[in-house]
Scaffold this motif. Structure first.
Motif, PDB file in Angstrom:
ATOM      1  N   GLY A 164     -20.883   7.540 -17.632  1.00 25.26           N
ATOM      2  CA  GLY A 164     -20.975   8.997 -17.671  1.00 25.26           C
ATOM      3  C   GLY A 164     -22.383   9.479 -17.372  1.00 25.26           C
ATOM      4  N   THR A 203     -13.699  10.147 -16.871  1.00 26.38           N
ATOM      5  CA  THR A 203     -14.234  11.279 -17.637  1.00 26.38           C
ATOM      6  C   THR A 203     -13.372  11.573 -18.859  1.00 26.38           C
ATOM      7  OG1 THR A 203     -15.138  12.224 -15.619  1.00 26.38           O
ATOM      8  CG2 THR A 203     -14.846  13.731 -17.458  1.00 26.38           C
ATOM      9  N   GLU A 229     -15.069  11.370 -22.461  1.00 29.71           N
ATOM     10  CA  GLU A 229     -15.341  12.639 -23.122  1.00 29.71           C
ATOM     11  C   GLU A 229     -14.412  12.890 -24.303  1.00 29.71           C
ATOM     12  OE1 GLU A 229     -18.039  14.455 -22.502  1.00 29.71           O
ATOM     13  OE2 GLU A 229     -18.634  12.949 -21.022  1.00 29.71           O
ATOM     14  N   ARG A 230     -13.276  12.231 -24.285  1.00 33.76           N
ATOM     15  CA  ARG A 230     -12.423  12.319 -25.476  1.00 33.76           C
ATOM     16  C   ARG A 230     -12.990  11.460 -26.601  1.00 33.76           C
ATOM     17  NH1 ARG A 230     -10.603  14.780 -27.896  1.00 33.76           N
ATOM     18  NH2 ARG A 230      -8.831  13.656 -28.743  1.00 33.76           N
ATOM     19  N   ASP A 281     -16.022  13.140 -28.075  1.00 33.65           N
ATOM     20  CA  ASP A 281     -15.649  14.252 -28.936  1.00 33.65           C
ATOM     21  C   ASP A 281     -15.178  13.763 -30.295  1.00 33.65           C
ATOM     22  OD1 ASP A 281     -15.822  17.004 -27.813  1.00 33.65           O
ATOM     23  OD2 ASP A 281     -14.008  17.232 -29.050  1.00 33.65           O
ATOM     24  N   ARG A 297     -23.969  15.071 -26.961  1.00 30.31           N
ATOM     25  CA  ARG A 297     -24.080  14.792 -25.528  1.00 30.31           C
ATOM     26  C   ARG A 297     -25.529  14.917 -25.072  1.00 30.31           C
ATOM     27  NH1 ARG A 297     -18.788  16.812 -26.237  1.00 30.31           N
ATOM     28  NH2 ARG A 297     -17.234  15.672 -25.041  1.00 30.31           N
ATOM     29  N   ASN A 334     -17.231  19.844 -22.620  1.00 30.89           N
ATOM     30  CA  ASN A 334     -17.111  18.625 -21.827  1.00 30.89           C
ATOM     31  C   ASN A 334     -18.263  18.540 -20.839  1.00 30.89           C
ATOM     32  OD1 ASN A 334     -15.772  16.309 -20.847  1.00 30.89           O
ATOM     33  ND2 ASN A 334     -15.149  17.488 -19.074  1.00 30.89           N
ATOM     34  N   SER A 335     -18.634  17.324 -20.489  1.00 30.98           N
ATOM     35  CA  SER A 335     -19.528  17.148 -19.344  1.00 30.98           C
ATOM     36  C   SER A 335     -18.968  16.030 -18.479  1.00 30.98           C
ATOM     37  CB  SER A 335     -20.947  16.825 -19.795  1.00 30.98           C
ATOM     38  OG  SER A 335     -20.993  15.555 -20.391  1.00 30.98           O
ATOM     39  N   TYR A 336     -19.343  16.033 -17.226  1.00 30.16           N
ATOM     40  CA  TYR A 336     -18.838  14.973 -16.355  1.00 30.16           C
ATOM     41  C   TYR A 336     -19.872  14.646 -15.303  1.00 30.16           C
ATOM     42  CZ  TYR A 336     -18.330  18.090 -12.407  1.00 30.16           C
ATOM     43  OH  TYR A 336     -18.625  18.942 -11.381  1.00 30.16           O
ATOM     44  N   THR A 354     -11.694  18.917 -21.439  1.00 27.97           N
ATOM     45  CA  THR A 354     -12.135  20.182 -22.044  1.00 27.97           C
ATOM     46  C   THR A 354     -10.983  20.807 -22.817  1.00 27.97           C
ATOM     47  OG1 THR A 354     -13.413  20.453 -20.002  1.00 27.97           O
ATOM     48  CG2 THR A 354     -13.405  22.300 -21.536  1.00 27.97           C
ATOM     49  N   ASN A 387      -9.972  18.560 -25.902  1.00 32.79           N
ATOM     50  CA  ASN A 387     -10.991  18.717 -26.950  1.00 32.79           C
ATOM     51  C   ASN A 387     -10.800  20.044 -27.682  1.00 32.79           C
ATOM     52  OD1 ASN A 387     -12.093  16.301 -26.142  1.00 32.79           O
ATOM     53  ND2 ASN A 387     -13.853  17.186 -25.077  1.00 32.79           N
TER      54      ASN A 387
END
Ligand code: FES
Ligand code: FES
Lengths: 789, 161
Positions: free
Chosen positions: A346, A379, A383-384, A387, A401, A461-463, A754, A757
């Motif tokens: 990431g 992602t 990102e899960r 979170d 993050r 979220n970020s990616y 996103t 989350n």
């Protein structure tokens, strides 16, 4: 003064007028004189042995011209996987043949075992219905875990349902295992990246024509990359020489990955056209599309995140089973591996990353790249789990993050998953997100929702993604069987207008409008005098097509290089015309001038001279003004983004509604902001579709349960909100001439986590703290069940 | 086979059709009016939306024979008399309400039907109205915005370029 044309402006799309007036030319709109029609006989069982195909009644029916079965193609080549993946033990992947028509066995519902060509499509359909196929049904292999455990094999000859068992990076495995073992905190999450159907609204279609006199073939087909299709047909399947096969991909009604690949129907219509010496046309019904287009995603994953108590990341370890379906589609082996595993660090400075992916054959339609291709899967997992980790450690999800982001001064940055990110500023993206989204007002909005009996959640979220696919030398080492450069020819015509032949293919991305903006800026000519030519192998030098957000980053770079060559040659001509030395010629705003004098020539005058070279020094200059460039990127490009959304959940019904959605992306330089924004909108729409609605489901006998728009929930206008999109935080790509990164897939990559989350956040606010995850699609029944245990 | 005559975009046409020929097939295959598209086989995508006797109809839901004697309007007849885009078409171009263009004829015809009955629809009314029209490219944002703009509403406050 703001520019009013060229790079960075948003002229209206010139292709729109023909689409808005019904004058688009899609493949099914083409009708050739003497055309006949093909219809396919498709298996209604998922797995079975073909004992006999009785065509005796069908072949005598009215209008029937020819019937083909798998036997007719037994001696031609298979449709290959474009990427050779080796397993951890060094063994090459298993590559069973993918025939034009099923032969010996049918392997998924919809697998074509015969085709009828008749005067009309109705006659062909009637004859298909009269074919009697004697097929002994076998138990279907549908579930991946069961498939790996053995039992029935989709391909008996390979004796396993495992295509490969890939490790990335194998040398990091021990260190990652050890880091996780000794870490102060480990967050574990099991999740499913749901299988989806790309569903371009135009279904696939192909028409083939054969000229008996010359032996030339033309194939009109719904392709994102006509040259690649030609290459596959020529080099692997039918062996038609490339100089005898012209592939035309006219207006194409959306692709999203599903039209990258070569499909058997294309080979069938070509072979039939030759046999009958008549054009043969086939257009898929939507039902056929559901059954036979390559599907997307379908990963079952366990991910672990190891970190310090303060949230500093130590390791990510991922175990994934990736469904490849019954046959290997062209990009199916790279999607779950290099387009997925290499992104598993990431945007973060995590030192240890290890990914294991087992690719599994099942009796389902092939699975391949779908908008984002591997990167959405990466992602989503990352990102899960991040979170979930933030929640476990009671840390703010943005702060967690930010704490782990690669910082701007660390670029170029070698990620623990093997990529070198050239540039980025992830904190700036979150700064922008915090500026745009009224996070401060969230609690008040939550309270207002609660007053109405709803739960409100905020998802962050970020990616990062790797686009601009791809440096040929690198992908060659990794197993690619093609190079991934692109090409363009810039032809300045005698009267000064310009044709630009590009290897990229536009099926909604607006190349006809955006590419001229680039050339116009470079040459100082009106962009309306520049025309883009694409989608025809007879007109374009070469090209690898459009997917992987590569059109502008790779093909656009080729356009720049070809235009530079034009300027260089035109400068020589101008020097001759102005009787000056080449070194004294300046080119600016479309004018060649002699430095320090008022002598100048307009670009058009020089172009005219190139074609009317009456007083040319022929030993120094060739007539004409046309240049071609091939461009091979030095690295991937790395778009990144920070996303936020708010959802409302109705705890009584489980219904989720998206109340707001904000996307802040770094695409590097932007050529046409309007088009880029539209691309993000579309990606978000598809991502929300995957997150909330879409689910491609097979039952245990391998029947596709979601095989029409009645059963497969496509996102509709009323399911989606307006989106807030920003791309002002631009860190231009450092290694391509335009500094562009690519924007086509971002929305589809960034939005699913996103949304999920946000849903989990909403449930926690309502006291449902036992809910740590809900698999996509987060449908009312799943949310309700999660709430009610 | 049955003989039919239909007024299409103001012009009378006639043809002979099989009982099973759908109106959309007649338009596309017999009359070469290929602006009306087919995106599904279950009457859900709306790509085939046209107007029959002034009302929006999915032309895949009707047999050609059923349209005998009717007046039909398709995307090919929507421009202004001088050949310029009509206000809905122009709004779609101005607000980037189309990408691949495949759903677009149906969207324009459906929007025209909405605006005929509701001259200033709200965002929610537009979204509900479009439930029978699927677009895979745009995420609908710019389609909804374009229809609001076509109805004379100020869309400058709606996010995006
Ligand atoms: S083709 Fe008529 S609704 Fe889809
Ligand atoms: S613009 Fe492509 S489906 Fe709507």
């Amino acid at each position: 003064m703001p520019k009013d044309s060229g790079i960075g402006t948003s002229p209206k799309r010139r292709e729109d007028v023909r689409f808005l007036t019904g004058n688009g030319k899609y493949t099914d709109d083409i009708n050739l004189t003497g055309q006949s029609h093909a219809v396919f006989a498709r298996s209604d069982v998922a797995h079975g042995k073909i004992n006999n195909i009785d065509i005796s009644v069908a072949e005598n029916m009215p209008g029937v011209l020819a019937i083909f079965t798998g036997e007719d193609f037994a001696d031609v080549g298979g449709n290959p996987a474009g990427w050779l993946i080796n397993s951890r033990d060094g063994e090459p992947m298993k590559e069973p043949k993918r025939p034009v028509l099923a032969h010996g066995k049918v392997r998924h519902v919809g697998d074509a075992y015969a085709a009828v060509v008749a005067e009309t499509a109705s006659q062909a359909q009637d004859a298909v219905d009269a074919i009697i196929a004697d097929i002994t049904e076998f138990p279907a292999v549908v579930d991946m875990e069961t498939a790996l455990a053995g039992g029935g094999f989709v391909h008996d000859e390979i004796g396993t349902n495992q295509c490969f068992d890939w490790g990335w990076i194998e040398d990091n495995r021990a260190a990652t295992d050890a880091a996780i073992k000794s870490a102060p905190h480990v967050t574990t999450l099991s999740l499913v990246n749901n299988r989806v159907v790309p569903n371009a609204i135009e279904t696939r279609a192909s028409i083939a024509d054969y000229d008996r006199g010359t032996g030339d073939y033309i194939l009109y087909t719904t392709s994102q990359n006509p040259h690649l299709t030609r290459l596959l047909i020529s080099a692997f399947v039918l062996g038609i020489p490339e100089n005898k096969l012209r592939v035309v991909s006219p207006d194409v009604g959306g692709g999203f990955g599903s039209k990258i690949y070569h499909y058997g129907e294309e080979a069938l219509v070509l072979a039939a056209a030759k046999k009958l010496c008549r054009p043969v046309k086939w257009t898929a019904s939507r039902s056929e599309s559901f059954l036979t287009d390559a599907h997307g995603r379908d990963h079952v994953t366990k991910i672990e995140l190891a970190c310090e108590k303060d949230g500093t990341f130590i390791a990510f370890r991922t175990d994934t089973m990736a469904n490849v379906g019954a046959y290997l589609s062209n990009f199916s082996t790279v999607t779950p591996t290099f387009l997925h595993g290499t992104l598993m660090a990431g945007n973060y400075t995590v030192p240890n990353v290890y990914v294991n992916v087992k690719a599994v054959f099942t009796n389902t339609a092939p699975v391949d790249a779908y908008r984002g291709a591997g990167r959405p899967e990466a992602t989503y997992s990352l990102e899960r789990v991040i979170d979930k980790c933030a929640r476990e450690l009671s840390l703010d999800p943005i702060e967690l993050r930010r704490k782990n982001f690669i910082k701007p001064d660390q670029f170029p940055y070698a990620s623990a998953a093997g990529l070198e990110y050239d540039t980025g500023n992830y904190d700036a993206l979150f700064d922008k997100l915090e500026e745009i989204v009224d996070f401060g007002g969230f609690n008040a909005r939550r309270a207002a929702s609660e007053k109405n009996g709803k739960l409100r959640g905020l998802g962050i979220n970020s990616y990062i993604e790797a686009c601009g696919i791809a440096p040929s030398n690198l992908v060659g080492i990794l197993g690619a069987r093609v190079g991934l450069y692109d090409a363009a020819t810039v032809r300045v015509n005698a009267t000064g207008n310009i044709s630009v032949m590009v290897g990229a293919h536009s099926h909604g991305q607006g190349h006809a409008t955006a590419f001229p903006q680039v050339v116009s800026d470079m040459l100082g000519v009106d962009e309306n005098s520049i025309e883009i030519v694409h989608g025809d192998t007879s007109k374009i030098p070469f090209g690898m097509g459009s997917y992987g957000s590569r059109s502008l980053a790779v093909c656009g770079s080729a356009v720049v290089r070809a235009t530079e060559k034009i300027i260089n040659k035109a400068r020589k001509i101008a020097a001759h015309m102005l009787e000056a030395s080449e070194g004294d010629i300046d080119f600016k705003d479309g004018k060649f001038s002699v430095t320090g004098t008022d002598k100048s020539l307009a670009f058009g005058e020089v172009a005219f001279k190139a074609y009317v070279p009456h007083d040319y020094p022929h030993d120094e200059l060739e007539p004409g003004l046309e240049e071609t460039a091939f461009y091979d990127p030095a690295n991937f490009t790395y778009p990144s983004g920070a996303y936020a959304c708010e959802v409302e959940v109705d705890p009584d019904t489980g219904q989720v509604t998206v109340e707001s959605f904000t996307a802040v992306d770094d695409f590097g330089n932007v050529i046409n902001p309007m088009i880029v924004t539209g691309q993000v909108h579309g990606g978000i729409g598809q991502g929300i579709g995957q997150a909330l609605l879409e689910n491609c489901t097979y039952d245990e006998s391998g029947q596709l349960l979601s095989a029409s728009y009645m059963d497969y929930a496509m996102p509709r206008a009323s399911d989606l909100p307006f989106y807030n999109v920003d791309h002002s935080c631009a860190m231009p790509c450092t290694h391509n001439p335009l500094g562009v990164k690519g924007c086509g897939e971002a929305g589809a990559i960034g939005s699913p986590p996103t949304i999920v989350n946000a849903v989990v956040d909403a449930l926690h606010s309502g006291g449902h703290t036992h809910v740590t995850h809900i698999d996509m699609p987060v449908s009312p029944v799943r949310v309700w069940s999660a709430i009610n245990n | 086979m049955q003989n039919i005559s239909i007024k299409i975009n103001g012009k009378s046409v006639s043809g002979s059709v099989e009982g099973r020929t759908l109106l959309v097939e007649f338009l596309r295959n017999d009359l070469n009016l290929t602006g009306t598209h087919v995106g599904c086989d279950t009457s859900q995508c709306g790509a085939c939306t046209i107007h029959v006797n002034g009302v929006a109809v999915k032309s895949c839901t009707m047999f050609a024979a059923e349209a005998d004697g009717f007046s039909v309007d398709t995307i090919e007849g929507q421009e202004n008399a001088d050949g310029s885009l009509n206000k809905i078409q122009q709004a779609f171009q101005d607000h980037h309400g189309l990408q691949c263009g495949f759903c677009t004829p149906g969207m324009v015809m459906s929007a025209a039907d909405l605006l005929k009955n509701n001259s200033t629809p709200t965002e929610a009314e537009i979204r509900t109205h479009l439930d029978g029209n699927i677009c895979r490219c745009t995420g609908y944002h710019n389609i909804v915005k374009a229809i609001m703009a076509a109805s004379g509403q100020d869309v400058s406050a709606i996010a995006a370029e």
